[in-house]
Design a protein around this motif. Structure first.
Motif, PDB file in Angstrom:
ATOM      1  N   ILE A  33       0.872  -1.160   0.000  1.00  0.00           N
ATOM      2  CA  ILE A  33       0.000   0.000   0.000  1.00  0.00           C
ATOM      3  C   ILE A  33       0.915   1.217   0.000  1.00  0.00           C
ATOM      4  O   ILE A  33       2.135   1.079   0.129  1.00  0.00           O
ATOM      5  CB  ILE A  33      -0.962   0.016   1.213  1.00  0.00           C
ATOM      6  N   CYS A  34       0.366   2.399  -0.142  1.00  0.00           N
ATOM      7  CA  CYS A  34       1.214   3.582  -0.239  1.00  0.00           C
ATOM      8  C   CYS A  34       0.713   4.677   0.692  1.00  0.00           C
ATOM      9  O   CYS A  34      -0.380   4.602   1.247  1.00  0.00           O
ATOM     10  CB  CYS A  34       1.256   4.100  -1.682  1.00  0.00           C
ATOM     11  N   ASP A  35       1.536   5.682   0.856  1.00  0.00           N
ATOM     12  CA  ASP A  35       1.163   6.877   1.607  1.00  0.00           C
ATOM     13  C   ASP A  35       1.973   8.041   1.050  1.00  0.00           C
ATOM     14  O   ASP A  35       2.898   7.847   0.244  1.00  0.00           O
ATOM     15  CB  ASP A  35       1.423   6.697   3.104  1.00  0.00           C
ATOM     16  N   TYR A  36       1.644   9.260   1.489  1.00  0.00           N
ATOM     17  CA  TYR A  36       2.285  10.462   0.962  1.00  0.00           C
ATOM     18  C   TYR A  36       2.815  11.318   2.106  1.00  0.00           C
ATOM     19  O   TYR A  36       2.142  11.495   3.129  1.00  0.00           O
ATOM     20  CB  TYR A  36       1.292  11.263   0.111  1.00  0.00           C
ATOM     21  N   LEU A  82       8.616   9.162   8.636  1.00  0.00           N
ATOM     22  CA  LEU A  82       7.936   7.883   8.447  1.00  0.00           C
ATOM     23  C   LEU A  82       6.995   7.542   9.599  1.00  0.00           C
ATOM     24  O   LEU A  82       6.167   6.637   9.472  1.00  0.00           O
ATOM     25  CB  LEU A  82       8.966   6.764   8.277  1.00  0.00           C
ATOM     26  N   GLU A  83       7.121   8.241  10.716  1.00  0.00           N
ATOM     27  CA  GLU A  83       6.185   8.018  11.830  1.00  0.00           C
ATOM     28  C   GLU A  83       4.756   8.359  11.418  1.00  0.00           C
ATOM     29  O   GLU A  83       3.803   7.744  11.907  1.00  0.00           O
ATOM     30  CB  GLU A  83       6.609   8.860  13.042  1.00  0.00           C
ATOM     31  N   VAL A  84       4.603   9.326  10.521  1.00  0.00           N
ATOM     32  CA  VAL A  84       3.273   9.672  10.024  1.00  0.00           C
ATOM     33  C   VAL A  84       2.685   8.505   9.251  1.00  0.00           C
ATOM     34  O   VAL A  84       1.494   8.178   9.381  1.00  0.00           O
ATOM     35  CB  VAL A  84       3.355  10.933   9.137  1.00  0.00           C
ATOM     36  N   VAL A  85       3.511   7.836   8.466  1.00  0.00           N
ATOM     37  CA  VAL A  85       3.064   6.669   7.701  1.00  0.00           C
ATOM     38  C   VAL A  85       2.619   5.559   8.645  1.00  0.00           C
ATOM     39  O   VAL A  85       1.579   4.923   8.433  1.00  0.00           O
ATOM     40  CB  VAL A  85       4.183   6.179   6.773  1.00  0.00           C
ATOM     41  N   ALA A 115       1.887  -1.336  12.646  1.00  0.00           N
ATOM     42  CA  ALA A 115       2.867  -0.445  12.035  1.00  0.00           C
ATOM     43  C   ALA A 115       4.146  -1.210  11.732  1.00  0.00           C
ATOM     44  O   ALA A 115       4.559  -2.070  12.516  1.00  0.00           O
ATOM     45  CB  ALA A 115       3.158   0.729  12.956  1.00  0.00           C
ATOM     46  N   PRO A 116       4.785  -0.956  10.602  1.00  0.00           N
ATOM     47  CA  PRO A 116       6.054  -1.635  10.284  1.00  0.00           C
ATOM     48  C   PRO A 116       7.093  -1.384  11.379  1.00  0.00           C
ATOM     49  O   PRO A 116       7.349  -0.239  11.750  1.00  0.00           O
ATOM     50  CB  PRO A 116       6.470  -0.997   8.964  1.00  0.00           C
ATOM     51  N   LYS A 117       7.649  -2.450  11.912  1.00  0.00           N
ATOM     52  CA  LYS A 117       8.631  -2.301  12.978  1.00  0.00           C
ATOM     53  C   LYS A 117       9.984  -1.839  12.434  1.00  0.00           C
ATOM     54  O   LYS A 117      10.711  -1.116  13.102  1.00  0.00           O
ATOM     55  CB  LYS A 117       8.780  -3.628  13.727  1.00  0.00           C
TER      56      LYS A 117
END
Length: 488
Positions: free
Chosen positions: A382-385, A392-395, A407-409
């Motif tokens: 999936i993606c984010d902006y 990357l904490e926002v992602v 959340a990805p570790k």
């Protein structure tokens, strides 16, 4: 029309276990997957629950609440309801959730419908409300080329325990006949997906028109209109996959990552054309690169992967612009992030996406968010902006809040192929446009310039004649003097 639906059994079983262990008598959420008009089949990859709204209330609840005497942690068999019970659904909140989740989807993965966890009686008494909610989801997470005027409504019933799937027709008038049953079964879906990747560079030149014209004036309108026009050009582009031109509808038989290259024909230089138009006072340059992923079912034709890549590129550009506009709507005070003027002067408090371009006198720059990719299910993404100041904490927060995933570790698993987002530059042509807006004064100035030029030319001619005469008399004097000296 979708006649059969296959769900990923691993993910749907996890979703069922989660629902059974919850204490909620009802729940709604989004169905993530793909609808194939070619195969007349739908594929369900996962179910994403809609979070609580800003007031802390669930998006779905029971009206005329069921008699529920079960204690926390008891088996869901005690989840019973009266025959008169029905569902209340916060349709606007579910639609907003669908809008934000759709931005995080890549090619071949979309929001394809709604799921509901409720009793059989509550479901039957709420079909109209559920159809309206499905329609709201479809409008909020629309397909660019929507040949299918339908979405899925998946019902997970806890008494008795069973799964059913229905087609919901997106007609203007919602009736009980808007729902049609379709075959539903579980199987292995995600493991059969094939991965396609594309890096696409673009360079758009969009004209800024004078106030007297009826065309778009705000930067966001100009960009949105330009993207929609460019989408038509992109859909007609040829494509090469792994170095071979796509010319038929064969299926892809090889595994691994496939590289897609889009081939667009040479287009006219809109920048030059704009400069030659009297009603154009500036130009918007929109340039950058878009990284795209697409996932294809092994039974779909390979041309579908190209269509999904094109769709993903256009949706990515639109999503970045929507993010800028959303932030502008939330905070109308300070200017948008990433805005700079060529003279380093500060812009007014109005966000740049809402500025009237015809009123600008200086060049203005705007940076759009960059795209990152997060590992999702069975090798998919999936993606984010991210804005330039975001990390990357926002992602990770978005993954938890919107997708309900862990959340990805390891931050290294998040792909960051774009070092910076696409850029927008506005250039003003006021030194060219002003003569068009003041023709009488210009003609007078031109006549004065012509008169002045003629006078200066006459003066130069008279000076040239005098200079030649002086040289002639000087040479004559030297010659006469030489003759006289020789005689003496």
């Amino acid at each position: 029309m979708v006649k059969a639906v296959v769900g990923e059994e691993t993910q749907l079983q996890l979703a069922e276990d989660r629902l059974c262990q919850s204490s909620a008598p009802a729940q709604v959420g989004l169905v993530i997957g793909k609808l194939s008009s070619t195969l007349e089949r739908g594929f369900v990859f996962d179910l994403i629950p809609t979070p609580q709204n800003d007031a802390g209330q669930p998006a779905c609840s029971i009206l005329e609440a069921a008699k529920d005497n079960r204690k926390k942690g008891s088996k869901p068999k005690s989840q019973t309801s009266d025959s008169s019970s029905s569902l209340f659904v916060d349709k606007d909140w579910v639609a907003e959730h669908a809008r934000q989740v759709s931005r995080m989807m890549v090619g071949g993965i979309k929001v394809v419908g709604l799921y509901v966890w409720a009793s059989e009686a509550a479901f039957k008494n709420s079909t109209i409300v559920l159809c309206q909610t499905v329609k709201g989801v479809a409008e909020a997470a629309s397909f660019l080329e929507d040949f299918l005027d339908e979405r899925l409504l998946v019902h997970i019933c806890y008494s008795p325990r069973r799964w059913t799937c229905r087609n919901c027709t997106l007609s203007s008038n919602i009736t009980s006949s808007s729902l049609r049953p379709c075959d539903f079964k579980m199987g292995r879906v995600l493991t059969s997906l094939q991965t396609f990747k594309c890096l696409y560079n673009f360079d758009l030149r969009l004209p800024i028109y004078q106030e007297k014209t009826l065309k778009s004036e705000m930067l966001s309108d100009v960009l949105r209109n330009g993207i929609s026009i460019y989408a038509k050009e992109l859909r007609g582009a040829k494509a090469m996959i792994d170095g071979s031109l796509v010319v038929n509808d064969e299926t892809c038989t090889t595994d691994g990552l496939h590289e897609v290259e889009l081939l667009l024909p040479f287009m006219k230089d809109i920048y030059v054309e704009a400069c030659n138009q009297k009603d154009v006072i500036g130009i918007v340059t929109f340039t950058g690169s878009v990284h795209s992923f697409s996932f294809l079912n092994s039974k779909e034709p390979i041309s579908q992967s190209v269509a999904d890549i094109k769709d993903d590129i256009i949706r990515s550009l639109q999503s970045r612009l929507d993010i800028i506009c959303d932030e502008a709507d939330e905070d109308l005070g300070p200017a948008d992030e990433g805005i700079r003027e060529a003279s380093n002067d500060s812009l007014p408090g109005k966000p740049v996406s809402q500025l009237l371009l015809r009123s600008l006198r200086k060049n203005c720059n705007l940076s759009l968010p960059r795209r990152v990719f997060v590992p999702w299910l069975a090798g998919t993404f999936i993606c984010d902006y991210l804005q330039s100041s975001e990390t990357l904490e926002v992602v990770k927060d978005h993954c938890v809040e919107l997708i309900s995933m862990e959340a990805p570790k390891d931050a290294l698993t998040i792909l960051e192929p774009e070092e910076e987002g696409p850029g927008v530059i506005t250039r003003s042509f006021w030194d060219v446009a002003l003569p068009y807006s003041s023709a009488p004064n210009t003609s007078q100035e031109k006549s004065r310039e012509i008169t002045s030029t003629e006078n200066s030319q006459k003066t130069i001619k008279s000076l040239n004649v005098n200079f030649i005469a002086a040289v002639f008399f000087l040479l004559l004097s030297v010659l006469v003097g030489y003759v006289l000296v020789k005689k003496s």
